[in-house]
Design a protein around this motif. Structure first.
Motif, PDB file in Angstrom:
ATOM      1  N   SER A   1       1.080  -1.200   0.005  1.00  0.00           N
ATOM      2  CA  SER A   1       0.099  -0.069  -0.020  1.00  0.00           C
ATOM      3  C   SER A   1       0.903   1.199  -0.081  1.00  0.00           C
ATOM      4  O   SER A   1       1.845   1.304   0.639  1.00  0.00           O
TER       5      SER A   1
ATOM      6  N   ALA B   1       0.273   5.618   0.496  1.00  0.00           N
ATOM      7  CA  ALA B   1      -0.286   6.707   0.608  1.00  0.00           C
ATOM      8  C   ALA B   1       0.260   8.075   0.020  1.00  0.00           C
ATOM      9  O   ALA B   1       1.435   7.818   0.043  1.00  0.00           O
TER      10      ALA B   1
ATOM     11  N   LYS C   1      -3.496  -0.084  -5.044  1.00  0.00           N
ATOM     12  CA  LYS C   1      -2.790   0.035  -3.793  1.00  0.00           C
ATOM     13  C   LYS C   1      -2.407   1.381  -3.393  1.00  0.00           C
ATOM     14  O   LYS C   1      -1.848   1.681  -2.429  1.00  0.00           O
ATOM     15  N   SER C   2      -2.705   2.256  -4.117  1.00  0.00           N
ATOM     16  CA  SER C   2      -2.384   3.650  -3.691  1.00  0.00           C
ATOM     17  C   SER C   2      -3.567   4.366  -3.146  1.00  0.00           C
ATOM     18  O   SER C   2      -4.744   3.976  -3.481  1.00  0.00           O
ATOM     19  N   ARG C   3      -3.337   5.065  -2.203  1.00  0.00           N
ATOM     20  CA  ARG C   3      -4.439   5.607  -1.339  1.00  0.00           C
ATOM     21  C   ARG C   3      -4.453   7.103  -1.151  1.00  0.00           C
ATOM     22  O   ARG C   3      -3.467   7.501  -0.211  1.00  0.00           O
TER      23      ARG C   3
ATOM     24  N   MET D   1      -5.107  10.647   0.298  1.00  0.00           N
ATOM     25  CA  MET D   1      -5.473  11.003   1.922  1.00  0.00           C
ATOM     26  C   MET D   1      -5.417  12.710   1.855  1.00  0.00           C
ATOM     27  O   MET D   1      -4.677  13.258   0.924  1.00  0.00           O
TER      28      MET D   1
ATOM     29  N   PRO E   1      -0.845  10.852   4.974  1.00  0.00           N
ATOM     30  CA  PRO E   1      -0.208   9.868   4.680  1.00  0.00           C
ATOM     31  C   PRO E   1       1.032   9.229   5.463  1.00  0.00           C
ATOM     32  O   PRO E   1       1.001   8.202   5.808  1.00  0.00           O
TER      33      PRO E   1
ATOM     34  N   SER F   1      -0.399   7.530   8.604  1.00  0.00           N
ATOM     35  CA  SER F   1      -0.819   6.190   8.327  1.00  0.00           C
ATOM     36  C   SER F   1       0.202   5.253   8.377  1.00  0.00           C
ATOM     37  O   SER F   1       0.296   4.338   8.853  1.00  0.00           O
TER      38      SER F   1
ATOM     39  N   THR G   1      -0.432   1.698   6.711  1.00  0.00           N
ATOM     40  CA  THR G   1      -0.066   1.727   5.253  1.00  0.00           C
ATOM     41  C   THR G   1       1.429   1.502   5.201  1.00  0.00           C
ATOM     42  O   THR G   1       2.191   1.938   5.994  1.00  0.00           O
TER      43      THR G   1
END
Length: 231
Positions: free
Chosen positions: A113, A115, A142-144, A146, A151, A154, A160
């Motif tokens: 993952s 972020a 898998k990119s988040r 925020m 980031p 997390s 993450t």
């Protein structure tokens, strides 16, 4: 000392550095200097909307429009610092961060993952870099995206694996270490410039003098910020 405070817009990317410099800015101004923290793209929006400020820091490409709208004094606009885009991981065994694009691409492929700040300059630059690495489809699941500051938090919390953020943010976040730093020739550096409101209060020019003085260069470099000149 005049008690009414000056107001300075500060990008989230350098909030840790600016917090440490706060007492020196107060002394230079002869009054308290209130730091208003926000993402780089949000700062010019707030200035254009008429929010009160004395000093501003943001990406230089936003400043010409603010000068044209007379929110910013053109004669005060000057470079502040350049920050590399970096990748943070939870601090562990000390290791040299990766600094070559192919190695960083492999790091992203192996990650569970990643972020990044969706509405920030670093997020926009990250997505562009991923596209140039040919990894957009691979990393999308898998990119988040925020909010500002989320980031790195997390990753520290263990939610993450990696956080893409300015190097200055990663270095100032306890529990985080740089796993990679994008090379300067990959067009991923984040530039920030500084300027005054056209109606800035007394002491504001002294604050800019402190922030742009060569005496601060080594301290900025240790925080992940280097000086640059306008092209």
């Amino acid at each position: 000392m005049t008690t009414a405070s000056l107001h300075i817009f500060v990008p989230t990317a350098i909030r840790g550095l600016m917090a440490r410099l706060g007492p020196r800015l107060d002394a230079a101004a002869g009054r308290p200097v209130t730091q208003i923290i926000d993402l780089n793209p949000r700062i010019p929006e707030r200035i254009a909307a008429g929010e009160a400020f004395d000093i501003g820091l943001t990406n230089p490409e936003y400043v010409p429009a603010l000068i044209a709208s007379r929110h910013v004094d053109a004669t005060t606009h000057r470079p502040f610092g350049r920050v590399p885009l970096a990748v943070g991981c939870r601090a562990g065994a000390k290791a040299e961060p990766l600094r070559h694009a192919p190695a960083i691409a492999d790091l992203f492929r192996r990650a569970d993952s990643i972020a990044y700040t969706g509405a920030g300059t670093s997020g926009r630059i990250f997505l562009d870099a991923v596209a140039r690495l040919g990894l957009s489809d691979t990393l999308r699941p898998k990119s988040r995206p925020m909010g500002g500051g989320e980031p790195v938090a997390s990753v520290v919390a263990g939610d993450t694996e990696l956080a893409v953020a300015p190097l200055s943010t990663i270095l100032s976040t306890p529990g985080l270490a740089p796993a990679a730093v994008f090379p300067g020739d990959f067009a991923t550096d984040i530039d920030m410039s500084i300027f005054l409101n056209s109606a800035a209060g007394p002491g504001a020019a002294s604050v800019i003098s402190v922030l742009t003085a060569s005496a601060l260069d080594d301290e900025l470099a240790a925080a992940g910020v280097t000086r640059f000149d306008f092209d």
